[in-house]
Design a protein around this motif. Structure first.
Motif, PDB file in Angstrom:
ATOM      1  N   HIS A   1       0.857  -1.183   0.000  1.00  0.00           N
ATOM      2  CA  HIS A   1       0.000   0.000   0.000  1.00  0.00           C
ATOM      3  C   HIS A   1       0.894   1.235   0.000  1.00  0.00           C
ATOM      4  O   HIS A   1       2.064   1.170   0.407  1.00  0.00           O
ATOM      5  CB  HIS A   1      -0.896   0.025   1.240  1.00  0.00           C
ATOM      6  N   LEU A   2       0.385   2.324  -0.489  1.00  0.00           N
ATOM      7  CA  LEU A   2       1.124   3.577  -0.432  1.00  0.00           C
ATOM      8  C   LEU A   2       0.981   4.180   0.961  1.00  0.00           C
ATOM      9  O   LEU A   2      -0.142   4.410   1.426  1.00  0.00           O
ATOM     10  CB  LEU A   2       0.609   4.558  -1.482  1.00  0.00           C
ATOM     11  N   PRO A   3       2.085   4.428   1.639  1.00  0.00           N
ATOM     12  CA  PRO A   3       1.996   5.020   2.982  1.00  0.00           C
ATOM     13  C   PRO A   3       1.428   6.437   2.927  1.00  0.00           C
ATOM     14  O   PRO A   3       1.408   7.089   1.876  1.00  0.00           O
ATOM     15  CB  PRO A   3       3.465   5.037   3.444  1.00  0.00           C
ATOM     16  N   ALA A   4       0.982   6.923   4.076  1.00  0.00           N
ATOM     17  CA  ALA A   4       0.486   8.291   4.164  1.00  0.00           C
ATOM     18  C   ALA A   4       1.583   9.260   3.724  1.00  0.00           C
ATOM     19  O   ALA A   4       2.754   9.101   4.080  1.00  0.00           O
ATOM     20  CB  ALA A   4       0.065   8.599   5.597  1.00  0.00           C
ATOM     21  N   GLY A   5       1.196  10.239   2.919  1.00  0.00           N
ATOM     22  CA  GLY A   5       2.149  11.248   2.471  1.00  0.00           C
ATOM     23  C   GLY A   5       2.841  10.912   1.166  1.00  0.00           C
ATOM     24  O   GLY A   5       3.619  11.726   0.656  1.00  0.00           O
ATOM     25  N   ILE A   6       2.598   9.714   0.618  1.00  0.00           N
ATOM     26  CA  ILE A   6       3.197   9.335  -0.655  1.00  0.00           C
ATOM     27  C   ILE A   6       2.073   9.008  -1.631  1.00  0.00           C
ATOM     28  O   ILE A   6       1.201   8.184  -1.330  1.00  0.00           O
ATOM     29  CB  ILE A   6       4.133   8.125  -0.513  1.00  0.00           C
ATOM     30  N   GLY A   7       2.087   9.644  -2.769  1.00  0.00           N
ATOM     31  CA  GLY A   7       1.045   9.394  -3.748  1.00  0.00           C
ATOM     32  C   GLY A   7       1.401  10.018  -5.078  1.00  0.00           C
ATOM     33  O   GLY A   7       2.469  10.629  -5.244  1.00  0.00           O
ATOM     34  N   ALA A   8       0.511   9.882  -6.037  1.00  0.00           N
ATOM     35  CA  ALA A   8       0.716  10.432  -7.377  1.00  0.00           C
ATOM     36  C   ALA A   8       0.269  11.887  -7.377  1.00  0.00           C
ATOM     37  O   ALA A   8      -0.841  12.218  -7.822  1.00  0.00           O
ATOM     38  CB  ALA A   8      -0.050   9.612  -8.401  1.00  0.00           C
ATOM     39  N   VAL A   9       1.142  12.776  -6.903  1.00  0.00           N
ATOM     40  CA  VAL A   9       0.743  14.163  -6.679  1.00  0.00           C
ATOM     41  C   VAL A   9       0.392  14.874  -7.987  1.00  0.00           C
ATOM     42  O   VAL A   9      -0.373  15.844  -7.970  1.00  0.00           O
ATOM     43  CB  VAL A   9       1.849  14.933  -5.930  1.00  0.00           C
ATOM     44  N   ASN A  10       0.918  14.405  -9.098  1.00  0.00           N
ATOM     45  CA  ASN A  10       0.623  15.070 -10.366  1.00  0.00           C
ATOM     46  C   ASN A  10      -0.747  14.712 -10.923  1.00  0.00           C
ATOM     47  O   ASN A  10      -1.181  15.296 -11.914  1.00  0.00           O
ATOM     48  CB  ASN A  10       1.722  14.751 -11.377  1.00  0.00           C
ATOM     49  N   LEU A  11      -1.410  13.754 -10.295  1.00  0.00           N
ATOM     50  CA  LEU A  11      -2.772  13.390 -10.699  1.00  0.00           C
ATOM     51  C   LEU A  11      -3.828  14.020  -9.801  1.00  0.00           C
ATOM     52  O   LEU A  11      -5.022  13.773  -9.976  1.00  0.00           O
ATOM     53  CB  LEU A  11      -2.934  11.871 -10.716  1.00  0.00           C
ATOM     54  N   GLN A  12      -3.397  14.824  -8.853  1.00  0.00           N
ATOM     55  CA  GLN A  12      -4.369  15.487  -7.979  1.00  0.00           C
ATOM     56  C   GLN A  12      -5.272  16.403  -8.809  1.00  0.00           C
ATOM     57  O   GLN A  12      -4.814  17.102  -9.706  1.00  0.00           O
ATOM     58  CB  GLN A  12      -3.643  16.291  -6.901  1.00  0.00           C
ATOM     59  N   GLY A  13      -6.562  16.350  -8.509  1.00  0.00           N
ATOM     60  CA  GLY A  13      -7.522  17.167  -9.239  1.00  0.00           C
ATOM     61  C   GLY A  13      -8.104  16.495 -10.462  1.00  0.00           C
ATOM     62  O   GLY A  13      -8.974  17.070 -11.125  1.00  0.00           O
ATOM     63  N   MET A  14      -7.661  15.282 -10.759  1.00  0.00           N
ATOM     64  CA  MET A  14      -8.215  14.577 -11.913  1.00  0.00           C
ATOM     65  C   MET A  14      -9.651  14.151 -11.617  1.00  0.00           C
ATOM     66  O   MET A  14      -9.924  13.581 -10.554  1.00  0.00           O
ATOM     67  CB  MET A  14      -7.372  13.346 -12.251  1.00  0.00           C
ATOM     68  N   PRO A  15     -10.593  14.416 -12.513  1.00  0.00           N
ATOM     69  CA  PRO A  15     -11.982  14.002 -12.278  1.00  0.00           C
ATOM     70  C   PRO A  15     -12.077  12.497 -12.084  1.00  0.00           C
ATOM     71  O   PRO A  15     -11.392  11.720 -12.754  1.00  0.00           O
ATOM     72  CB  PRO A  15     -12.698  14.454 -13.552  1.00  0.00           C
ATOM     73  N   ALA A  16     -12.928  12.096 -11.167  1.00  0.00           N
ATOM     74  CA  ALA A  16     -13.144  10.669 -10.932  1.00  0.00           C
ATOM     75  C   ALA A  16     -13.863  10.044 -12.123  1.00  0.00           C
ATOM     76  O   ALA A  16     -14.698  10.674 -12.770  1.00  0.00           O
ATOM     77  CB  ALA A  16     -13.966  10.472  -9.661  1.00  0.00           C
ATOM     78  N   THR A  17     -13.492   8.813 -12.411  1.00  0.00           N
ATOM     79  CA  THR A  17     -14.119   8.088 -13.514  1.00  0.00           C
ATOM     80  C   THR A  17     -15.299   7.286 -12.986  1.00  0.00           C
ATOM     81  O   THR A  17     -15.126   6.437 -12.110  1.00  0.00           O
ATOM     82  CB  THR A  17     -13.115   7.137 -14.183  1.00  0.00           C
ATOM     83  N   PRO A  18     -16.508   7.557 -13.474  1.00  0.00           N
ATOM     84  CA  PRO A  18     -17.676   6.793 -13.001  1.00  0.00           C
ATOM     85  C   PRO A  18     -17.492   5.305 -13.277  1.00  0.00           C
ATOM     86  O   PRO A  18     -16.952   4.905 -14.309  1.00  0.00           O
ATOM     87  CB  PRO A  18     -18.837   7.373 -13.818  1.00  0.00           C
ATOM     88  N   SER A  19     -17.948   4.496 -12.341  1.00  0.00           N
ATOM     89  CA  SER A  19     -17.811   3.050 -12.502  1.00  0.00           C
ATOM     90  C   SER A  19     -19.120   2.382 -12.097  1.00  0.00           C
ATOM     91  O   SER A  19     -19.445   2.303 -10.904  1.00  0.00           O
ATOM     92  CB  SER A  19     -16.654   2.522 -11.644  1.00  0.00           C
ATOM     93  N   ALA A  20     -19.855   1.908 -13.087  1.00  0.00           N
ATOM     94  CA  ALA A  20     -21.124   1.225 -12.815  1.00  0.00           C
ATOM     95  C   ALA A  20     -20.852  -0.218 -12.398  1.00  0.00           C
ATOM     96  O   ALA A  20     -19.825  -0.803 -12.777  1.00  0.00           O
ATOM     97  CB  ALA A  20     -22.007   1.253 -14.048  1.00  0.00           C
ATOM     98  N   PRO A  21     -21.731  -0.812 -11.600  1.00  0.00           N
ATOM     99  CA  PRO A  21     -21.544  -2.218 -11.237  1.00  0.00           C
ATOM    100  C   PRO A  21     -21.506  -3.105 -12.476  1.00  0.00           C
ATOM    101  O   PRO A  21     -22.172  -2.833 -13.478  1.00  0.00           O
ATOM    102  CB  PRO A  21     -22.786  -2.523 -10.377  1.00  0.00           C
ATOM    103  N   LEU A  22     -20.716  -4.131 -12.406  1.00  0.00           N
ATOM    104  CA  LEU A  22     -20.627  -5.066 -13.525  1.00  0.00           C
ATOM    105  C   LEU A  22     -21.924  -5.859 -13.650  1.00  0.00           C
ATOM    106  O   LEU A  22     -22.500  -6.293 -12.648  1.00  0.00           O
ATOM    107  CB  LEU A  22     -19.460  -6.031 -13.322  1.00  0.00           C
ATOM    108  N   ALA A  23     -22.365  -6.027 -14.870  1.00  0.00           N
ATOM    109  CA  ALA A  23     -23.538  -6.855 -15.121  1.00  0.00           C
ATOM    110  C   ALA A  23     -23.141  -8.326 -15.068  1.00  0.00           C
ATOM    111  O   ALA A  23     -21.962  -8.668 -15.210  1.00  0.00           O
ATOM    112  CB  ALA A  23     -24.123  -6.517 -16.487  1.00  0.00           C
ATOM    113  N   PRO A  24     -24.094  -9.203 -14.837  1.00  0.00           N
ATOM    114  CA  PRO A  24     -23.776 -10.636 -14.823  1.00  0.00           C
ATOM    115  C   PRO A  24     -23.073 -11.057 -16.116  1.00  0.00           C
ATOM    116  O   PRO A  24     -23.492 -10.696 -17.219  1.00  0.00           O
ATOM    117  CB  PRO A  24     -25.152 -11.298 -14.708  1.00  0.00           C
TER     118      PRO A  24
END
Length: 371
Positions: free
Chosen positions: A184-207
């Motif tokens: 896992h990424l520890p607190a304080g470490i992340g992809a800082v250049n992707l901050q502010g990117m709109p979330a991608t909607p994700s619908a539940p998978l159909a059977p």
């Protein structure tokens, strides 16, 4: 687990890049070590990247006059002191608190080109201010294509001199060592250049739908995206992750200026061919129409020489300097670059090569017969 602080001087027992991993291990927790040192699945491709270099033998050339020799080269109109570039590596703060800023210091000190990852743990603008070394930006196309173009514009504005699009990892590989460690990424470490990117909607998978084909790959880039990038930027466009002649030719058709023959360090799909084995037919197929680079498995200056002999114009190194970063910060990264460059120059001298232009396949000895 009591972790040791970074080294402040290079120990006597570190004489080669391969001596760094033990020093890195005692300075990283299990979580970071699993990420940095792992390959995909059974790690066969990761291991073969290095083993394939060991199978190649060099042919010496004696009594050559190599006075005044050098390792300079030009790529895309940029001058490099040597053909060893720092490959893009994500989340470098896992290895050292200063992350990419420390790596950039080393690149500056050793005149090494540096490729900065989309998933850097420091802002690309901050990294650019840290170094005078040539900088390229590695792009992972994001689901939001407008945000992707914003990343490209930021890189252009910050002075990055080429765009390296990773094309072989639209989804993460199956890295069992990371899974077993619960990475896992520890607190304080992340992809800082992707901050502010709109979330991608994700619908539940159909059977009957697939999490891979019907969700993860829905927004994966295609050749159409490469052609769109070519139209949108004047930067040299390099595709990283090419392993087949067919894809190399398609890259040329899409307007790429260069390719990196690479299997992502053995971190995406296991049992792929080693990068050095894939290099020669690709280099033969594209000739001088594309700048061909290579990465994967390089641990020695002789490995660099072999890659150049088989058609690469330059190489990228990743894990070798990343272990140096974990062990000794910018000092470790700089030392790894220096070691590889010194070894390359010695190998060139002993094979009669005054400049990189003298390196050819004639330097490779015929494979031994196995009766």
């Amino acid at each position: 687990m009591n972790l040791l602080p970074p080294l402040s001087a290079i120990p006597r027992d570190v004489a080669a890049a391969a001596d760094y991993p033990p020093h890195a291990r005692v300075r990283l927790d299990d979580n970071a070590w699993a990420y940095i040192s792992s390959g995909a699945a059974d790690e066969l491709t990761w291991q073969d990247n290095a083993a394939a270099f060991d199978r190649l033998r060099l042919q010496s050339r004696v009594l050559a006059d190599v006075r005044g020799g050098h390792t300079r080269l030009e790529l895309f109109g940029q001058t490099f002191a040597h053909p060893i570039l720092l490959a893009p590596v994500a989340y470098q703060k896992l290895a050292h608190p200063d992350g990419e800023l420390a790596t950039a210091q080393a690149a500056d000190a050793l005149d090494a080109g540096m490729v900065v990852s989309t998933l850097a743990s420091c802002r690309i603008e901050h990294i650019a201010r840290q170094t005078r070394a040539p900088l390229w930006f590695q792009l992972y196309p994001q689901p939001d294509r407008a945000f992707t173009m914003d990343l490209v514009r930021r890189a252009e504005a910050a002075g990055y001199q080429a765009l390296v699009v990773t094309v072989d990892a639209p989804i993460a590989g199956v890295r069992n060592r990371e899974q077993r460690a619960g990475f896992h990424l520890p607190a304080g470490i992340g992809a800082v250049n992707l901050q502010g990117m709109p979330a991608t909607p994700s619908a539940p998978l159909a059977p009957g739908e697939s999490a891979v084909f019907d969700r993860l790959m829905t927004h994966a880039p295609t050749w159409n995206d490469i052609e769109a990038l070519r139209s949108a930027t004047r930067l040299p466009l390099i595709l990283k992750g090419i392993l087949s002649v067919q894809d190399a030719r398609r890259a040329l058709e899409a307007g790429a200026d260069g390719i990196v023959v690479s299997n992502h360090g053995g971190r995406t799909l296991d049992t792929l061919a080693s990068a050095i084995d894939a290099l020669p037919p690709i280099a033969d197929a594209v000739g001088d129409r594309l700048v061909v680079l290579m990465d994967g498995g390089i641990r020695r200056g002789t490995d660099v020489l072999k890659a150049l002999a088989l058609g690469a114009r330059a190489v990228m190194i990743g894990r070798a300097w990343l272990y140096g970063l974990a062990a000794a910060g910018p000092l470790g990264v700089a030392h790894v670059i220096r070691l590889l460059r010194d070894e390359l120059e010695i190998a060139m001298a002993l094979t009669g090569c005054r400049t990189l232009a003298d390196i050819s396949r004639d330097l490779l000895a015929p494979a031994p017969r196995r009766d």
